[in-house]
Design a protein around this motif. Structure first.
Motif, mmCIF file in Angstrom:
data_model
loop_
_atom_site.group_PDB
_atom_site.id
_atom_site.type_symbol
_atom_site.label_atom_id
_atom_site.label_comp_id
_atom_site.label_asym_id
_atom_site.label_seq_id
_atom_site.Cartn_x
_atom_site.Cartn_y
_atom_site.Cartn_z
ATOM 1 N N ASP A 72 -1.402 4.375 3.857
ATOM 2 C CA ASP A 72 -2.395 5.325 3.354
ATOM 3 C C ASP A 72 -1.807 5.966 2.107
ATOM 4 O OD1 ASP A 72 -4.236 7.271 2.803
ATOM 5 O OD2 ASP A 72 -4.110 8.274 4.758
ATOM 6 N N LEU A 73 -2.308 5.572 0.953
ATOM 7 C CA LEU A 73 -1.771 6.070 -0.312
ATOM 8 C C LEU A 73 -2.058 7.546 -0.538
ATOM 9 C CD1 LEU A 73 -2.729 2.877 -2.234
ATOM 10 C CD2 LEU A 73 -0.395 3.767 -2.154
ATOM 11 N N ALA A 74 -2.968 8.105 0.262
ATOM 12 C CA ALA A 74 -3.257 9.537 0.170
ATOM 13 C C ALA A 74 -2.290 10.364 1.011
ATOM 14 C CB ALA A 74 -4.693 9.805 0.601
ATOM 15 N N SER A 75 -1.263 9.711 1.529
ATOM 16 C CA SER A 75 -0.218 10.390 2.295
ATOM 17 C C SER A 75 1.137 9.889 1.820
ATOM 18 C CB SER A 75 -0.378 10.104 3.791
ATOM 19 O OG SER A 75 0.804 10.439 4.496
ATOM 20 N N LEU A 76 1.924 10.761 1.203
ATOM 21 C CA LEU A 76 3.243 10.344 0.714
ATOM 22 C C LEU A 76 4.164 9.961 1.869
ATOM 23 C CD1 LEU A 76 3.821 12.911 -2.181
ATOM 24 C CD2 LEU A 76 2.902 10.585 -2.314
ATOM 25 N N ASP A 77 3.989 10.580 3.026
ATOM 26 C CA ASP A 77 4.778 10.188 4.200
ATOM 27 C C ASP A 77 4.445 8.760 4.620
ATOM 28 O OD1 ASP A 77 6.267 12.480 4.460
ATOM 29 O OD2 ASP A 77 4.947 13.418 5.937
ATOM 30 N N SER A 78 3.152 8.419 4.559
ATOM 31 C CA SER A 78 2.734 7.059 4.892
ATOM 32 C C SER A 78 3.345 6.051 3.920
ATOM 33 C CB SER A 78 1.205 6.945 4.869
ATOM 34 O OG SER A 78 0.793 5.609 5.102
ATOM 35 N N VAL A 79 3.387 6.406 2.646
ATOM 36 C CA VAL A 79 3.985 5.524 1.642
ATOM 37 C C VAL A 79 5.467 5.315 1.949
ATOM 38 C CG1 VAL A 79 4.549 5.243 -0.811
ATOM 39 C CG2 VAL A 79 2.327 6.195 -0.143
ATOM 40 N N ARG A 80 6.152 6.385 2.283
ATOM 41 C CA ARG A 80 7.582 6.283 2.598
ATOM 42 C C ARG A 80 7.806 5.432 3.847
ATOM 43 N NH1 ARG A 80 7.032 11.996 1.667
ATOM 44 N NH2 ARG A 80 7.652 12.522 -0.471
ATOM 45 N N ASN A 81 6.991 5.641 4.860
ATOM 46 C CA ASN A 81 7.120 4.865 6.100
ATOM 47 C C ASN A 81 6.833 3.386 5.866
ATOM 48 O OD1 ASN A 81 7.743 7.181 7.553
ATOM 49 N ND2 ASN A 81 5.632 7.543 8.198
ATOM 50 N N PHE A 82 5.819 3.124 5.041
ATOM 51 C CA PHE A 82 5.492 1.729 4.731
ATOM 52 C C PHE A 82 6.650 1.057 4.005
ATOM 53 C CE2 PHE A 82 4.255 -1.510 1.758
ATOM 54 C CZ PHE A 82 3.463 -2.359 2.517
ATOM 55 N N ALA A 83 7.197 1.728 3.000
ATOM 56 C CA ALA A 83 8.294 1.148 2.225
ATOM 57 C C ALA A 83 9.494 0.869 3.128
ATOM 58 C CB ALA A 83 8.690 2.087 1.088
ATOM 59 N N GLU A 84 9.783 1.779 4.036
ATOM 60 C CA GLU A 84 10.905 1.583 4.961
ATOM 61 C C GLU A 84 10.668 0.355 5.836
ATOM 62 O OE1 GLU A 84 13.272 4.022 8.514
ATOM 63 O OE2 GLU A 84 11.775 5.046 7.278
ATOM 64 N N ALA A 85 9.436 0.210 6.328
ATOM 65 C CA ALA A 85 9.102 -0.940 7.172
ATOM 66 C C ALA A 85 9.203 -2.247 6.392
ATOM 67 C CB ALA A 85 7.692 -0.773 7.746
ATOM 68 N N TYR A 86 8.712 -2.213 5.150
ATOM 69 C CA TYR A 86 8.774 -3.429 4.324
ATOM 70 C C TYR A 86 10.225 -3.830 4.065
ATOM 71 C CZ TYR A 86 8.008 -6.902 0.761
ATOM 72 O OH TYR A 86 8.020 -8.109 0.080
ATOM 73 N N LEU A 87 11.049 -2.873 3.675
ATOM 74 C CA LEU A 87 12.441 -3.168 3.333
ATOM 75 C C LEU A 87 13.235 -3.681 4.533
ATOM 76 C CD1 LEU A 87 13.153 -0.119 1.004
ATOM 77 C CD2 LEU A 87 12.792 -2.496 0.308
ATOM 78 N N GLU A 88 12.854 -3.270 5.737
ATOM 79 C CA GLU A 88 13.523 -3.755 6.939
ATOM 80 C C GLU A 88 13.181 -5.220 7.218
ATOM 81 O OE1 GLU A 88 12.519 -1.259 10.211
ATOM 82 O OE2 GLU A 88 13.794 0.415 9.544
ATOM 83 N N LYS A 89 11.955 -5.630 6.842
ATOM 84 C CA LYS A 89 11.468 -6.953 7.213
ATOM 85 C C LYS A 89 11.649 -8.021 6.142
ATOM 86 C CE LYS A 89 7.973 -5.569 10.568
ATOM 87 N NZ LYS A 89 6.609 -5.822 11.065
#
Length: 306
Positions: A72-89
Protein backbone atom coordinates in the motif's frame (compact mmCIF):
# COMPACT_ATOMS: atom_id res chain seq x y z
CA UNK A 1 12.54 1.32 -36.17
CA UNK A 2 9.15 0.91 -34.49
CA UNK A 3 8.79 -0.91 -31.18
CA UNK A 4 7.58 -4.49 -31.65
CA UNK A 5 7.15 -6.86 -28.72
CA UNK A 6 7.75 -9.80 -31.04
CA UNK A 7 11.37 -8.67 -31.30
CA UNK A 8 11.87 -8.90 -27.54
CA UNK A 9 13.49 -12.21 -26.66
CA UNK A 10 12.60 -14.52 -23.81
CA UNK A 11 14.26 -13.39 -20.55
CA UNK A 12 13.78 -16.19 -17.98
CA UNK A 13 16.71 -15.10 -15.82
CA UNK A 14 15.21 -11.68 -15.07
CA UNK A 15 13.02 -10.56 -12.17
CA UNK A 16 10.50 -7.72 -12.50
CA UNK A 17 8.47 -5.91 -9.87
CA UNK A 18 5.26 -4.15 -10.93
CA UNK A 19 3.31 -1.95 -8.52
CA UNK A 20 -0.45 -1.89 -9.01
CA UNK A 21 -0.26 -5.11 -11.02
CA UNK A 22 -3.83 -6.28 -10.44
CA UNK A 23 -5.55 -4.07 -13.00
CA UNK A 24 -5.31 -1.73 -15.97
CA UNK A 25 -1.82 -0.90 -17.16
CA UNK A 26 -0.17 -2.82 -14.34
CA UNK A 27 -1.99 -6.01 -15.28
CA UNK A 28 -1.09 -5.60 -18.96
CA UNK A 29 2.54 -4.89 -18.07
CA UNK A 30 2.67 -8.03 -15.94
CA UNK A 31 1.04 -10.11 -18.68
CA UNK A 32 3.61 -9.08 -21.27
CA UNK A 33 6.56 -9.64 -18.93
CA UNK A 34 5.25 -13.14 -18.20
CA UNK A 35 5.00 -13.78 -21.94
CA UNK A 36 8.76 -13.13 -22.04
CA UNK A 37 9.19 -15.73 -19.26
CA UNK A 38 10.32 -13.27 -16.60
CA UNK A 39 9.69 -13.91 -12.93
CA UNK A 40 7.24 -11.19 -11.82
CA UNK A 41 6.31 -9.89 -8.38
CA UNK A 42 2.87 -8.30 -8.27
CA UNK A 43 2.83 -5.53 -5.64
CA UNK A 44 -0.83 -4.83 -4.85
CA UNK A 45 -2.78 -2.94 -2.21
CA UNK A 46 -5.95 -5.05 -2.53
CA UNK A 47 -4.91 -8.68 -2.09
CA UNK A 48 -8.31 -10.06 -3.11
CA UNK A 49 -8.15 -8.25 -6.44
CA UNK A 50 -4.49 -9.21 -6.70
CA UNK A 51 -5.27 -12.90 -6.18
CA UNK A 52 -7.97 -12.84 -8.87
CA UNK A 53 -5.62 -11.09 -11.29
CA UNK A 54 -2.87 -13.59 -10.48
CA UNK A 55 -5.16 -16.53 -11.17
CA UNK A 56 -6.29 -14.98 -14.45
CA UNK A 57 -2.66 -14.67 -15.51
CA UNK A 58 -1.86 -18.22 -14.41
CA UNK A 59 -4.83 -19.50 -16.41
CA UNK A 60 -3.14 -18.05 -19.47
CA UNK A 61 0.45 -18.83 -18.45
CA UNK A 62 0.28 -21.98 -16.27
CA UNK A 63 4.07 -22.22 -15.94
CA UNK A 64 4.50 -18.56 -14.98
CA UNK A 65 6.66 -17.67 -11.99
CA UNK A 66 4.41 -15.14 -10.35
CA UNK A 67 4.19 -13.94 -6.75
CA UNK A 68 1.75 -11.58 -5.07
CA UNK A 69 2.96 -9.38 -2.21
CA UNK A 70 1.02 -6.69 -0.31
CA UNK A 71 2.00 -3.07 -0.94
CA UNK A 72 0.00 0.00 0.00
CA UNK A 73 1.89 3.04 -1.27
CA UNK A 74 -0.30 5.27 0.90
CA UNK A 75 1.40 3.74 3.94
CA UNK A 76 5.15 4.23 4.42
CA UNK A 77 5.16 1.32 6.89
CA UNK A 78 3.65 -0.89 4.19
CA UNK A 79 6.36 0.21 1.77
CA UNK A 80 9.06 -0.63 4.31
CA UNK A 81 7.51 -4.02 5.07
CA UNK A 82 7.20 -4.82 1.38
CA UNK A 83 10.83 -3.90 0.69
CA UNK A 84 11.99 -6.07 3.60
CA UNK A 85 9.97 -9.02 2.29
CA UNK A 86 11.29 -8.56 -1.24
CA UNK A 87 14.93 -8.33 -0.12
CA UNK A 88 14.56 -11.53 1.92
CA UNK A 89 13.23 -13.48 -1.07
CA UNK A 90 15.02 -12.12 -4.11
CA UNK A 91 18.72 -11.69 -4.84
CA UNK A 92 18.17 -9.53 -7.92
CA UNK A 93 15.84 -6.89 -9.36
CA UNK A 94 16.04 -6.26 -13.10
CA UNK A 95 12.97 -4.10 -13.59
CA UNK A 96 11.22 -1.90 -11.06
CA UNK A 97 8.09 -0.57 -12.71
CA UNK A 98 6.51 2.09 -10.50
CA UNK A 99 3.09 1.92 -12.10
CA UNK A 100 0.47 2.17 -9.34
CA UNK A 101 -1.49 5.36 -8.96
CA UNK A 102 -4.72 7.10 -8.09
CA UNK A 103 -6.33 9.89 -10.11
CA UNK A 104 -8.44 12.84 -8.89
CA UNK A 105 -10.04 11.33 -5.77
CA UNK A 106 -11.81 13.42 -3.13
CA UNK A 107 -9.39 15.03 -0.69
CA UNK A 108 -7.88 12.47 1.65
CA UNK A 109 -4.91 12.45 4.00
CA UNK A 110 -2.94 9.22 4.42
CA UNK A 111 -2.00 7.65 7.75
CA UNK A 112 1.36 9.40 7.38
CA UNK A 113 -0.33 12.80 7.10
CA UNK A 114 0.24 13.39 3.37
CA UNK A 115 -2.19 14.12 0.55
CA UNK A 116 -3.23 10.81 -1.02
CA UNK A 117 -2.22 11.46 -4.65
CA UNK A 118 1.16 12.92 -3.71
CA UNK A 119 1.99 9.91 -1.55
CA UNK A 120 0.43 7.04 -3.54
CA UNK A 121 1.63 8.25 -6.93
CA UNK A 122 5.02 9.66 -6.00
CA UNK A 123 6.26 9.61 -2.41
CA UNK A 124 5.64 5.91 -1.81
CA UNK A 125 7.51 5.08 -5.00
CA UNK A 126 10.36 7.38 -3.97
CA UNK A 127 10.82 5.42 -0.75
CA UNK A 128 10.32 2.03 -2.41
CA UNK A 129 13.01 2.77 -4.99
CA UNK A 130 15.46 3.88 -2.33
CA UNK A 131 14.88 0.79 -0.19
CA UNK A 132 15.42 -1.51 -3.19
CA UNK A 133 18.31 0.47 -4.68
CA UNK A 134 21.08 -1.84 -3.55
CA UNK A 135 19.34 -4.80 -5.19
CA UNK A 136 18.82 -2.79 -8.37
CA UNK A 137 22.38 -1.50 -8.65
CA UNK A 138 23.84 -4.97 -8.05
CA UNK A 139 21.77 -6.37 -10.95
CA UNK A 140 23.32 -5.93 -14.38
CA UNK A 141 21.36 -3.78 -16.86
CA UNK A 142 18.59 -3.03 -14.37
CA UNK A 143 16.03 -0.27 -14.92
CA UNK A 144 13.56 1.81 -12.98
CA UNK A 145 10.47 3.00 -14.88
CA UNK A 146 8.28 5.78 -13.46
CA UNK A 147 4.75 6.35 -14.75
CA UNK A 148 3.97 9.99 -15.41
CA UNK A 149 1.09 11.60 -17.30
CA UNK A 150 0.27 14.32 -19.80
CA UNK A 151 -1.21 16.08 -16.78
CA UNK A 152 2.38 16.96 -15.77
CA UNK A 153 2.61 19.44 -18.65
CA UNK A 154 0.66 22.22 -16.91
CA UNK A 155 1.75 21.34 -13.39
CA UNK A 156 4.31 22.75 -10.99
CA UNK A 157 5.64 21.67 -7.61
CA UNK A 158 4.02 23.85 -4.96
CA UNK A 159 6.62 23.64 -2.20
CA UNK A 160 4.54 26.02 -0.08
CA UNK A 161 1.58 23.61 -0.07
CA UNK A 162 2.84 20.19 -1.17
CA UNK A 163 0.05 18.37 0.68
CA UNK A 164 -2.77 20.64 -0.57
CA UNK A 165 -3.64 21.64 3.00
CA UNK A 166 -4.41 25.23 2.05
CA UNK A 167 -6.26 24.44 -1.14
CA UNK A 168 -7.15 21.10 -2.73
CA UNK A 169 -7.91 20.98 -6.44
CA UNK A 170 -8.08 17.38 -7.67
CA UNK A 171 -6.49 17.90 -11.07
CA UNK A 172 -3.86 20.27 -9.76
CA UNK A 173 -2.79 17.76 -7.11
CA UNK A 174 -2.80 14.94 -9.65
CA UNK A 175 -0.67 16.94 -12.09
CA UNK A 176 1.79 17.80 -9.33
CA UNK A 177 2.13 14.14 -8.32
CA UNK A 178 2.79 13.04 -11.90
CA UNK A 179 5.24 15.89 -12.48
CA UNK A 180 7.02 14.73 -9.32
CA UNK A 181 7.28 11.21 -10.79
CA UNK A 182 8.86 12.57 -13.98
CA UNK A 183 11.25 14.86 -12.10
CA UNK A 184 12.18 11.89 -9.90
CA UNK A 185 12.98 9.67 -12.89
CA UNK A 186 15.29 12.29 -14.37
CA UNK A 187 17.00 13.18 -11.09
CA UNK A 188 17.36 9.52 -10.12
CA UNK A 189 19.11 8.85 -13.41
CA UNK A 190 21.48 11.79 -12.89
CA UNK A 191 22.39 10.57 -9.40
CA UNK A 192 22.89 7.00 -10.59
CA UNK A 193 25.31 8.27 -13.22
CA UNK A 194 27.21 10.44 -10.74
CA UNK A 195 27.65 7.41 -8.49
CA UNK A 196 28.88 5.31 -11.46
CA UNK A 197 25.97 2.85 -11.34
CA UNK A 198 24.87 1.16 -14.56
CA UNK A 199 21.20 1.11 -13.53
CA UNK A 200 19.13 3.62 -15.50
CA UNK A 201 15.87 5.41 -14.72
CA UNK A 202 13.33 6.35 -17.37
CA UNK A 203 9.74 7.60 -17.45
CA UNK A 204 6.68 6.86 -19.54
CA UNK A 205 3.07 7.93 -19.89
CA UNK A 206 0.19 5.98 -21.46
CA UNK A 207 -1.69 8.80 -23.14
CA UNK A 208 -5.39 8.30 -22.44
CA UNK A 209 -6.76 4.86 -21.66
CA UNK A 210 -9.99 3.80 -19.99
CA UNK A 211 -8.66 2.04 -16.89
CA UNK A 212 -9.69 1.95 -13.23
CA UNK A 213 -8.16 5.39 -12.76
CA UNK A 214 -11.37 6.89 -14.13
CA UNK A 215 -13.47 5.63 -11.19
CA UNK A 216 -13.48 9.08 -9.58
CA UNK A 217 -14.80 10.79 -12.70
CA UNK A 218 -18.47 11.91 -12.60
CA UNK A 219 -20.92 9.13 -13.46
CA UNK A 220 -22.44 11.22 -16.26
CA UNK A 221 -19.03 11.47 -17.93
CA UNK A 222 -18.27 7.76 -17.74
CA UNK A 223 -21.75 6.85 -19.01
CA UNK A 224 -22.22 9.41 -21.80
CA UNK A 225 -19.40 11.70 -22.88
CA UNK A 226 -16.62 9.21 -22.17
CA UNK A 227 -17.85 6.54 -24.62
CA UNK A 228 -18.41 9.19 -27.32
CA UNK A 229 -14.89 10.61 -27.03
CA UNK A 230 -13.12 7.31 -26.42
CA UNK A 231 -12.62 6.22 -30.07
CA UNK A 232 -11.00 9.54 -30.93
CA UNK A 233 -8.73 10.30 -27.98
CA UNK A 234 -8.06 7.06 -26.12
CA UNK A 235 -6.68 3.59 -26.71
CA UNK A 236 -7.10 0.28 -24.83
CA UNK A 237 -4.69 -0.75 -22.05
CA UNK A 238 -2.86 -3.24 -24.26
CA UNK A 239 -1.81 -0.33 -26.48
CA UNK A 240 -1.51 2.29 -23.76
CA UNK A 241 1.04 0.12 -21.95
CA UNK A 242 3.49 0.10 -24.88
CA UNK A 243 5.43 3.25 -23.84
CA UNK A 244 6.07 1.59 -20.47
CA UNK A 245 7.15 -1.64 -22.15
CA UNK A 246 9.39 0.23 -24.58
CA UNK A 247 11.06 2.03 -21.68
CA UNK A 248 11.48 -1.24 -19.81
CA UNK A 249 12.45 -3.69 -22.55
CA UNK A 250 13.93 -2.03 -25.62
CA UNK A 251 17.72 -2.29 -25.84
CA UNK A 252 18.83 1.20 -26.85
CA UNK A 253 17.12 3.23 -24.14
CA UNK A 254 18.83 6.31 -22.76
CA UNK A 255 18.50 6.96 -19.04
CA UNK A 256 16.44 10.02 -18.18
CA UNK A 257 14.32 9.71 -21.34
CA UNK A 258 10.55 10.06 -21.45
CA UNK A 259 8.28 7.87 -23.58
CA UNK A 260 4.66 8.13 -24.59
CA UNK A 261 2.21 7.81 -27.51
CA UNK A 262 3.29 9.78 -30.58
CA UNK A 263 -0.14 10.25 -32.17
CA UNK A 264 -2.49 13.24 -32.04
CA UNK A 265 -1.59 15.42 -29.03
CA UNK A 266 0.05 12.42 -27.38
CA UNK A 267 -3.32 10.87 -26.51
CA UNK A 268 -2.71 7.62 -28.40
CA UNK A 269 -0.47 6.14 -31.09
CA UNK A 270 2.82 4.27 -31.44
CA UNK A 271 5.26 4.63 -28.52
CA UNK A 272 8.30 6.87 -28.85
CA UNK A 273 10.33 9.61 -27.18
CA UNK A 274 8.19 12.57 -26.15
CA UNK A 275 8.81 16.02 -24.75
CA UNK A 276 8.52 16.91 -21.09
CA UNK A 277 7.74 20.34 -19.64
CA UNK A 278 10.30 22.93 -18.59
CA UNK A 279 9.37 22.29 -14.96
CA UNK A 280 10.24 18.60 -15.39
CA UNK A 281 13.75 19.55 -16.53
CA UNK A 282 14.55 22.14 -13.86
CA UNK A 283 17.45 20.61 -11.91
CA UNK A 284 17.17 23.08 -9.04
CA UNK A 285 13.54 22.01 -8.51
CA UNK A 286 14.62 18.37 -8.76
CA UNK A 287 17.26 18.77 -6.05
CA UNK A 288 14.83 20.57 -3.76
CA UNK A 289 12.13 17.97 -4.30
CA UNK A 290 14.58 15.15 -3.60
CA UNK A 291 15.68 16.75 -0.32
CA UNK A 292 12.09 17.38 0.79
CA UNK A 293 11.11 13.83 -0.18
CA UNK A 294 13.95 12.35 1.89
CA UNK A 295 12.73 14.35 4.89
CA UNK A 296 9.11 13.28 4.40
CA UNK A 297 9.90 9.54 4.16
CA UNK A 298 12.78 9.57 6.65
CA UNK A 299 15.23 7.88 4.30
CA UNK A 300 18.21 9.27 2.39
CA UNK A 301 19.96 7.79 -0.62
CA UNK A 302 22.19 8.74 -3.57
CA UNK A 303 23.77 11.86 -2.09
CA UNK A 304 23.97 14.52 -4.83
CA UNK A 305 27.40 15.65 -3.64
CA UNK A 306 28.97 12.47 -5.03
Amino acid sequence: MSFNLKNIKSQPQRVALVTGANGGLGFETTRVLLSKHMRVVMACRDLDKGAKAKQKLLDHYPEARLELLPLDLASLDSVRNFAEAYLEKYSRLDLLINNAGVMVPPYKVTEDGYELQFQANYLGHFLLTGLLLERLTSTEKSRVVLLSSKAHERASINFEDLQSEKNYARWKAYGQSKLACLIFAKELNRRLRRNDFQTIAVAAHPGISNTGLFRYFPKWFNQTLGPLLSPFISHPPEKAVKPTLKAALEKNITGGSYYGPTGFMGFKGAPGKVQSSENANDESVAKRLWKVSEELVGFKYLDSSN
